[in-house]
Write an enzyme that holds these catalytic residues in place. Structure first.
Site, short mmCIF file in Angstrom:
data_model
loop_
_atom_site.label_atom_id
_atom_site.label_comp_id
_atom_site.label_asym_id
_atom_site.label_seq_id
_atom_site.Cartn_x
_atom_site.Cartn_y
_atom_site.Cartn_z
CG ASP A 194 43.62 37.99 37.60
OD1 ASP A 194 43.00 38.71 36.93
OD2 ASP A 194 44.60 37.67 37.79
CG ASP A 395 42.73 43.00 35.45
OD1 ASP A 395 42.12 41.92 35.58
OD2 ASP A 395 43.36 43.53 36.30
#
Ligand SMILES: *[C@@H]1O[C@H](CO)[C@@H](O)[C@H](O)[C@H]1NC(C)=O
Length: 517
Positions: A194, A395
């Site tokens: 992540d 992201d």
């Protein structure tokens, strides 16, 4: 924080009765967990699953260059290419270059390459696209709450509706797993990666609160000779606040306690710890991570989160001496192919375009600037102030790119105009521009391109423009934010098949087209 250098003051105590946690500690732990459930939620998560190590790669060989298709403003797309196959295809990583320092192959959690969730008796644990999108909404809310705590959208308590919470189910937002080693002797663990997380954490025995079901055996710190607790008096411990949004805690024996909360009420709490991390053949003594004693939520069957954020305690910062704060990945076009995550710098391929990060906005997240968007060669009339007001991050864990409401509305009008020969289909979750393509085998779609800084124009691949929601229906793969002040997020559907390069030390983000299938 100084990279991977072991520092003697980090560890608060020698091992004693490592199998037993004192009652006091247990109790304070549980109180802690209970109270944190009531707190506001920060941070974000991405679940990514990966397996095998691949030593070398030259994934840039033999690719097509989407970005050079300047003259052509349209893609001709075979509908079948938008749909995943039922067999696993490993990406053709060619060449014998050994310049790349560490390349990890990964696979989609729910694709045919996955070794997770292959419980034949329980095939329903594979979430639908609809569930993935619903769950990913929480990931987005977590990010937006951290970037802008005052936004109207971030009334997190009101966001609880509709989540099909089923403990232990793989409804994760993220989709790829990497496997790394922890402890001495080394234990192998599957992590989701992540780029919007700063603290790496894994579930730890004895799971004083609770642990969710994971694929690998849960890490047991008492069996690792190199494990240590971080002292709550250390500067490392105090960095947790900016990394997680939550103040660290302290046990009676001065062990530092972290807590990390996500917008869907998922959380992990435990000891902030140090132990040896092994990535491929590279070892990092005293890597700092969260050793979670109470973990609940939708993390699939992963052992935890591998944090590739920008903060000083992220994996990227802690491995800086070896990898120079440089990493890249290629997410494959469909779940039936594998992708790769590379830590460290290879020679920069010549057709990569770099745009500077905008690091003026705090220690976390990778901010970039969007200057303009074109659809089929037509530049959208979006005021510069629209993106200035929202800001934008890239992201890996957000599935669908979120644009400021005005920017999305403008894109939608132009896209619909250029797609007018196809029949509109009903909306699908957050995707409101869908087409019924039954009867077609190939379609022509306008190229969407993003200009991130002067001269850095990135033409998206077809699967970054249309997402298939059924065998005959595909939707524009973008969605609007609720509020003009919500941060825009350049999400992972739009990263597919690009080598996305995070040159964190150099302060720039690169896109190289067609680096994996
Ligand atoms: C870490 O701290 C906990 C709580 O104080 C303690 O029970 C445990 O033994 C410590 N572990 C080590 C290796 O010091």
């Amino acid at each position: 924080m100084h990279g991977n250098k072991p520092t003697s003051h980090i560890c608060s105590q020698k091992k004693k009765n490592p199998l037993k946690y004192s009652l006091i500690d247990m109790a304070s732990f549980l109180t802690y967990s209970l109270s944190l459930m009531k707190l506001l939620v920060f941070s974000s998560l991405l679940l990514i699953l990966v397996s095998c190590f691949v030593k070398t790669s030259n994934a840039f060989e033999g690719r097509k260059d989407w970005t050079s298709a300047i003259g052509s403003h349209f893609h001709t797309v075979e509908i079948s290419s938008l749909l995943p196959a039922s067999v696993c295809t490993t990406s053709s990583i060619k060449g014998t270059s050994n310049k790349r320092q560490s390349t990890l192959e990964f696979y989609h959690r729910h694709g045919p390459c996955s070794r997770l969730g292959q419980d034949k008796a329980n095939p329903t644990t594979i979430p639908s696209l609809s569930e993935i999108l619903v769950n990913n909404e929480f990931h987005v809310k977590s990010i937006q709450a951290r970037v802008n705590p005052n936004s109207n959208t971030n009334q997190l308590k009101n966001q609880k509706a509709n989540l099909p919470v089923q403990s232990g189910l793989s409804l994760g937002t993220g989709n790829y797993i990497v496997t790394i080693g922890l402890g001495t002797p080394k234990k192998t663990l599957s992590f989701a990666f992540d780029t919007a997380s700063d603290l790496t954490w894994t579930q730890c025995e004895p799971c004083a609160g609770s642990c969710y079901k994971q694929q690998d055996p849960i890490f047991n710190p008492s069996t690792s000779t190199t494990y240590c607790n971080v002292s709550c008096k250390s500067s490392e411990c105090s960095q947790l606040f900016s990394a997680t949004g939550n103040k660290p805690g302290c046990t009676s024996s001065s062990a530092c306690i972290y807590e990390i909360l996500y917008a869907d009420q998922s959380f992990s709490v435990g000891f902030f710890s140090g132990d040896k991390l092994t990535i491929a053949r590279d070892e990092f003594p005293n890597f700092l991570f969260g050793c979670g004693q109470d973990n609940e939520g939708l993390f699939g069957e992963t052992a935890g989160i591998l944090a590739l954020g920008r903060h000083p305690i992220s994996l990227i910062s802690q491995t800086a001496q070896k990898y120079g704060k440089y990493f890249s990945y290629c997410l494959p076009s469909t779940p039936s192919q594998t992708g790769h995550l590379t830590l460290g710098k290879n020679g920069v391929p010549c057709n990569v375009k770099f745009t500077p990060f905008d690091n003026s906005q705090g220690p976390s997240f990778y901010f970039i600037n969007i200057l303009s968007i074109t659809v089929g060669g037509h530049q959208l009339p979006i005021e510069q102030s629209v993106f200035k007001t929202s800001g934008c991050i890239i992201d890996s864990g957000t599935v669908i790119t979120r644009l400021p409401p005005a920017a999305y509305a403008t894109m939608r009008i132009e896209f619909r105009k250029q797609m007018s020969k196809y029949k509109i289909a009903p909306a699908f979750e957050i995707l409101d521009t869908c087409y019924d393509l039954s009867g077609y085998t190939t379609i022509t779609i306008p190229v969407i391109s993003f200009t991130f800084s002067v001269n850095v124009k990135v033409n998206l691949a077809p699967f970054g423009i249309l997402v298939a929601v059924s065998a005959t229906t595909a939707c524009l793969a973008f969605a609007p934010n609720w509020d003009v002040s919500d941060v825009a997020i350049f999400g992972n559907t739009q990263h597919k098949t690009f080598e996305v390069i995070y040159d964190v030390a150099g302060g720039k983000l690169g896109f190289g087209p067609d680096a994996c299938q």
